[in-house]
Scaffold this motif. Sequence first.
Motif, short mmCIF file in Angstrom:
data_model
loop_
_atom_site.label_atom_id
_atom_site.label_comp_id
_atom_site.label_asym_id
_atom_site.label_seq_id
_atom_site.Cartn_x
_atom_site.Cartn_y
_atom_site.Cartn_z
N PRO B 46 97.49 -28.09 -14.30
CA PRO B 46 97.18 -27.49 -15.59
C PRO B 46 96.18 -28.31 -16.43
O PRO B 46 96.20 -29.53 -16.39
CB PRO B 46 98.53 -27.46 -16.30
CG PRO B 46 99.32 -28.57 -15.69
CD PRO B 46 98.76 -28.86 -14.34
N THR B 48 94.43 -27.92 -20.58
CA THR B 48 94.38 -27.14 -21.81
C THR B 48 93.00 -26.51 -22.00
O THR B 48 91.99 -27.10 -21.61
CB THR B 48 94.64 -28.06 -23.02
OG1 THR B 48 95.86 -28.75 -22.76
CG2 THR B 48 94.75 -27.29 -24.31
N ILE B 62 88.44 -30.30 -20.84
CA ILE B 62 88.18 -31.73 -20.93
C ILE B 62 89.29 -32.44 -20.19
O ILE B 62 90.46 -32.15 -20.41
CB ILE B 62 88.16 -32.19 -22.40
CG1 ILE B 62 87.00 -31.50 -23.12
CG2 ILE B 62 88.04 -33.70 -22.50
CD1 ILE B 62 86.89 -31.85 -24.57
N GLN B 64 90.80 -36.08 -17.96
CA GLN B 64 90.75 -37.48 -17.58
C GLN B 64 91.00 -37.54 -16.09
O GLN B 64 91.95 -36.94 -15.59
CB GLN B 64 91.89 -38.19 -18.31
CG GLN B 64 91.96 -39.65 -18.06
CD GLN B 64 91.69 -40.40 -19.35
OE1 GLN B 64 92.26 -40.10 -20.38
NE2 GLN B 64 90.78 -41.35 -19.28
N GLY B 67 93.93 -38.89 -10.99
CA GLY B 67 94.40 -38.83 -9.61
C GLY B 67 93.52 -37.90 -8.80
O GLY B 67 92.43 -37.53 -9.22
N SER B 69 93.54 -34.67 -7.88
CA SER B 69 93.11 -33.33 -8.30
C SER B 69 92.05 -33.40 -9.39
O SER B 69 91.05 -32.68 -9.35
CB SER B 69 94.30 -32.53 -8.80
OG SER B 69 95.28 -32.47 -7.79
N THR B 70 92.27 -34.26 -10.38
CA THR B 70 91.30 -34.36 -11.46
C THR B 70 90.00 -35.01 -10.97
O THR B 70 88.92 -34.70 -11.45
CB THR B 70 91.88 -35.14 -12.66
OG1 THR B 70 92.60 -36.27 -12.17
CG2 THR B 70 92.83 -34.26 -13.45
N ASN B 212 103.00 -32.06 -21.55
CA ASN B 212 102.18 -32.01 -20.34
C ASN B 212 103.05 -32.22 -19.11
O ASN B 212 102.80 -33.07 -18.28
CB ASN B 212 101.07 -33.06 -20.41
CG ASN B 212 101.61 -34.44 -20.70
OD1 ASN B 212 102.76 -34.59 -21.11
ND2 ASN B 212 100.81 -35.45 -20.47
N SER B 213 104.09 -31.41 -18.99
CA SER B 213 105.03 -31.52 -17.87
C SER B 213 104.34 -31.25 -16.54
O SER B 213 103.28 -30.64 -16.50
CB SER B 213 106.14 -30.49 -18.03
OG SER B 213 106.42 -30.25 -19.37
C1 LIG Z 1 100.03 -27.70 -20.30
C2 LIG Z 1 99.28 -28.93 -19.84
C3 LIG Z 1 98.01 -29.17 -20.34
C4 LIG Z 1 97.27 -30.28 -19.91
N1 LIG Z 1 96.04 -30.46 -20.42
C5 LIG Z 1 95.28 -31.49 -20.01
C6 LIG Z 1 93.95 -31.67 -20.48
O1 LIG Z 1 93.44 -30.87 -21.25
N2 LIG Z 1 93.24 -32.74 -20.02
C7 LIG Z 1 93.77 -33.64 -19.12
O2 LIG Z 1 93.08 -34.57 -18.75
N3 LIG Z 1 95.02 -33.49 -18.66
C8 LIG Z 1 95.80 -32.45 -19.07
N4 LIG Z 1 97.06 -32.28 -18.56
C9 LIG Z 1 97.55 -33.24 -17.54
C10 LIG Z 1 96.96 -32.93 -16.17
O3 LIG Z 1 97.50 -31.72 -15.68
C11 LIG Z 1 97.28 -34.05 -15.18
O4 LIG Z 1 96.59 -35.18 -15.57
C12 LIG Z 1 96.85 -33.72 -13.77
O5 LIG Z 1 97.67 -32.73 -13.22
C13 LIG Z 1 96.94 -34.93 -12.89
O6 LIG Z 1 96.63 -34.57 -11.53
P1 LIG Z 1 95.95 -35.57 -10.54
O7 LIG Z 1 96.17 -35.08 -9.14
O8 LIG Z 1 94.56 -35.83 -10.93
O9 LIG Z 1 96.74 -36.90 -10.74
P2 LIG Z 1 98.06 -37.34 -10.02
O10 LIG Z 1 97.67 -38.08 -8.80
O11 LIG Z 1 98.95 -36.18 -9.89
O12 LIG Z 1 98.66 -38.32 -11.10
C14 LIG Z 1 98.04 -39.56 -11.45
C15 LIG Z 1 98.78 -40.19 -12.59
O13 LIG Z 1 98.85 -39.30 -13.70
C16 LIG Z 1 100.20 -39.02 -14.04
N5 LIG Z 1 100.36 -37.57 -14.26
C17 LIG Z 1 100.48 -36.63 -13.32
N6 LIG Z 1 100.63 -35.41 -13.88
C18 LIG Z 1 100.61 -35.61 -15.20
C19 LIG Z 1 100.74 -34.77 -16.30
N7 LIG Z 1 101.00 -33.46 -16.18
N8 LIG Z 1 100.65 -35.33 -17.51
C20 LIG Z 1 100.43 -36.64 -17.66
N9 LIG Z 1 100.31 -37.48 -16.66
C21 LIG Z 1 100.41 -37.00 -15.44
C22 LIG Z 1 101.02 -39.43 -12.84
O14 LIG Z 1 102.29 -39.87 -13.20
C23 LIG Z 1 100.21 -40.53 -12.25
O15 LIG Z 1 100.50 -41.75 -12.87
C24 LIG Z 1 97.83 -31.18 -18.98
C25 LIG Z 1 99.11 -30.95 -18.49
C26 LIG Z 1 99.83 -29.84 -18.90
C27 LIG Z 1 101.19 -29.57 -18.35
#
Ligand SMILES: Cc1cc2nc3c(=O)[nH]c(=O)nc-3n(C[C@H](O)[C@H](O)[C@H](O)COP(=O)(O)OP(=O)(O)OC[C@H]3O[C@@H](n4cnc5c(N)ncnc54)[C@H](O)[C@@H]3O)c2cc1C
Lengths: 461, 280
Positions: B46, B48, B62, B64, B67, B69-70, B212-213
């Motif tokens: 997800p 926003t 926007i 960060q 990990g 996926s981002t 941000n679950s």
């Molecule tokens: C409703 C909602 C809106 C969001 N909006 C934004 C946004 O606008 N911009 C943005 O940058 N991110 C946002 N996030 C968080 C974003 O979804 C996660 O950062 C992303 O899923 C991480 O995936 P990854 O594979 O890159 O990292 P991963 O490899 O999955 O995780 C890397 C690190 O980030 C942490 N992490 C994983 N998932 C989340 C999460 N959901 N929230 C916080 N930390 C997390 C993990 O614990 C780990 O330390 C949002 C989350 C939700 C639920």
Amino acid sequence: MSRTKKHPMPCQPVEERIKNFSEVALGYDEQTAIAEAKRCIQCKNPRCVQGCPVGIDIPQFIQKIAEGDFESSIEILKSKNSLPAICGRVCPQEDQCEKLCVVGIKNEPVAIGRLERFVADWERVNVKPKGKQVTEGKKVAVVGSGPAGLTCAGELAKMGYKVTIFEAFHQPGGVLMYGIPEFRLPKKIVEEEINSLLDLGVELKTNVVIGQTITIEELFAEGYEAVFIGSGAGLPYFLNIPGENLNGVYSANEFLTRVNLMRAYLHPDWHTPIKVGKKVAVVGAGNVAMDAARTAKRLGAEEVYIVYRRSEEEMPAREEEVHHAKEEGIIFKLLTNPVEILGNEEGWVTGLKCIKMELGEPDSSGRRRPIPVEGSEFQLDVDGVIIAVGQGPNPLIPRSTPSLETSKWGNIIADEMTGKTSMEGVFAGGDVVTGAATVIKAMGAGKNAAIAIDQYLKNKG
Amino acid sequence: MNKILEKKVLAPTLKQIVVNAPLIARKAKAGQFVILRVHERGERFPLTIADYDREKGTITLIFQEVGASTKLLGNLEVGDVILDLVGPLGKATKHPHAKRVVCIGGGVGVAPVYPEAKELYENGVEVISIIGARNKDLLFYVDEMKKVSKELYITTDDGSAGRKGFVTDALKDLILSGMEIDCVIAIGPMPMMKAVSNLTKEYGIYTIVSLNSLMVDGTGMCGGCRVTIGNEVKFACIDGPAFEAHSIDFDEQMRRLRMYQEEEKLVDCKCGEAEKNVEN
Ligand SMILES: Cc1cc2nc3c(=O)[nH]c(=O)nc-3n(C[C@H](O)[C@H](O)[C@H](O)COP(=O)(O)OP(=O)(O)OC[C@H]3O[C@@H](n4cnc5c(N)ncnc54)[C@H](O)[C@@H]3O)c2cc1C
Ligand SMILES: Cc1cc2nc3c(=O)[nH]c(=O)nc-3n(C[C@H](O)[C@H](O)[C@H](O)COP(=O)(O)OP(=O)(O)OC[C@H]3O[C@@H](n4cnc5c(N)ncnc54)[C@H](O)[C@@H]3O)c2cc1C
Ligand code: SF4
Ligand code: SF4
Ligand code: FES
């Protein structure tokens, strides 16, 4: 003379299959299929047909198998059932067609499901797809691409309507894709069977959540003249006991979706992760619970328990699934009710506190009511818990469609025969109306609704 | 559809993209989000909707890079297509009747708090904003936030811009200065939201946070996003993601975010420069 038993289904050996996700049941070969088909005595008034929610001409399709004319057999099947390779695999036949088969009175019934699967598989290998057809009639929208939506869309396309399916996920299929595991229903087969249905001229739009991206009202504004809702019962129920939000506790929906739709069993090559404990308790005893338990086993759990508060007799799962689960070493803790999930300081699951039950008087469901045995609490040491105690309808559509009447459980209220809802031009069927049921019942509802939609649009002129 | 039209690097691991998504842009409201999948074998995750333009049919995201996926998303360039994009999901944030609202964005949380501030501003509410970052290089959207705020305060952990300290320090100053605050909207890392919530609880100020679950489907189908609020369990994706803050079990939420910490590392090292999906 007919043999007394069904021809057995060849299966992958247990020791091997618990280490892979390939299909467990391997299917009949031509000879076995013909021999099994000959067990059918070709009743003049075939009772089996009454047990099939879509009314397949069972003696006819079986007769053609007996004659070795598989091509005619599949035609007969497909005239009533557009997803035979799926139904042949997952229908609870023992409660439907096979339950009523006359051969089954003295001996084992004819293996109708296995024969259905056999011809459907034969067709997929031997008959070339016809290619995409084009339809130009009135526009109809179908919400959800599970068995109900797919069937409704296919039937309407055959009648010449221009049908668009809207699906929330990135892949069509509903529970067939995200719920039922690969080892029971290979996703390639689901994809092929869906594609041949879409080839009838149905347009598919994935990644559209009706109620969020577009509302039902807006569909009419966009020129759709009727809408069928087949959005299923996807909202997972929990037990509402302490500890349910600990890390390591899943709903069966989440567990199975991660594994099936998102292929977490191929992590890290596929990116979606899954946590399986060494000892896992699955709460519930329906098909969903069996699927979750057998999946956990394949993901490497050493001990997997089914925890169920009633007895074996009341278990709602298909016979075959229970049988396969037992073969694979799933441990059944029956007459056992979980009361609390225990965790450690970091918030991870460490155990499941249970209480023993005994059966009392029958309750409103006609099944004997389980009553806790005082002082019989005990603890199962587990590091994973999967909750599989049922699902309700998803609230997104009712919430965004105030004029759509729903029951107090959130099911859409629809006429049993036609799928007509309280809203003009809107029909519904499948799990969203009945609550969690079966693939073939959802297909039956989709088909009936297609007939009703056709009539509605013709009357409307 | 889903074509990336613009891309900006806001800070080394902080990126902004504008995506062609007319169906989503038509409906988007402050507080709602999308779920994306960038790769055939990728996760659904997800983000926003930080901004939208209904006429052009575009949305702004926007993110960060934390990990796999981002990072995969960050690797996409203008002209590339996002494989799957679904939304708008979640409920629009319900703002209470208020004359003055303090909007707080921490880190990447400035992105989701901006549409809230903008909507309040457009509805004639007085917006006071606080944005916080670890250092001045990680600050973004300062001008955008300024435009919709009567006052804007900046905090950095190291003092390289604005006030040295946390957003809660700036908020406490405002409260102690006697400013009448009807509502606080705080979005950022879970520990920040918890700290803000603890502070405003003390002063009885109505507070909204956006969770941000971890999510899979975003449609209420898996329950992975569940959150305990008082005695009730809610699903962040369909009941939120914005909730009244004071009865949220933040510790549970922080714990649940750590669920796949080990597994996530495994993907990270493998994905690298994976194939992109180009519109054909
Ligand atoms: C409703 C909602 C809106 C969001 N909006 C934004 C946004 O606008 N911009 C943005 O940058 N991110 C946002 N996030 C968080 C974003 O979804 C996660 O950062 C992303 O899923 C991480 O995936 P990854 O594979 O890159 O990292 P991963 O490899 O999955 O995780 C890397 C690190 O980030 C942490 N992490 C994983 N998932 C989340 C999460 N959901 N929230 C916080 N930390 C997390 C993990 O614990 C780990 O330390 C949002 C989350 C939700 C639920
Ligand atoms: C794990 C599991 C195992 C099962 N095993 C068996 C079995 O062995 N035999 C059997 O007969 N039955 C079995 N069932 C039950 C059977 O799968 C269901 O009864 C059947 O799939 C219901 O079909 P449906 O079309 O009504 O809904 P679903 O299959 O649930 O499909 C609904 C579709 O609608 C989509 N959708 C939902 N909301 C929206 C929206 N707002 N906008 C757009 N799309 C939306 C969903 O994403 C989904 O794709 C099983 C179920 C599960 C979960
Ligand atoms: S569709 Fe199901 S119920 Fe009907 S004949 Fe086939 S297996 Fe039996
Ligand atoms: S009831 Fe049994 S024997 Fe009779 S036609 Fe049906 S399958 Fe054949
Ligand atoms: S993300 Fe699956 S229910 Fe919320």
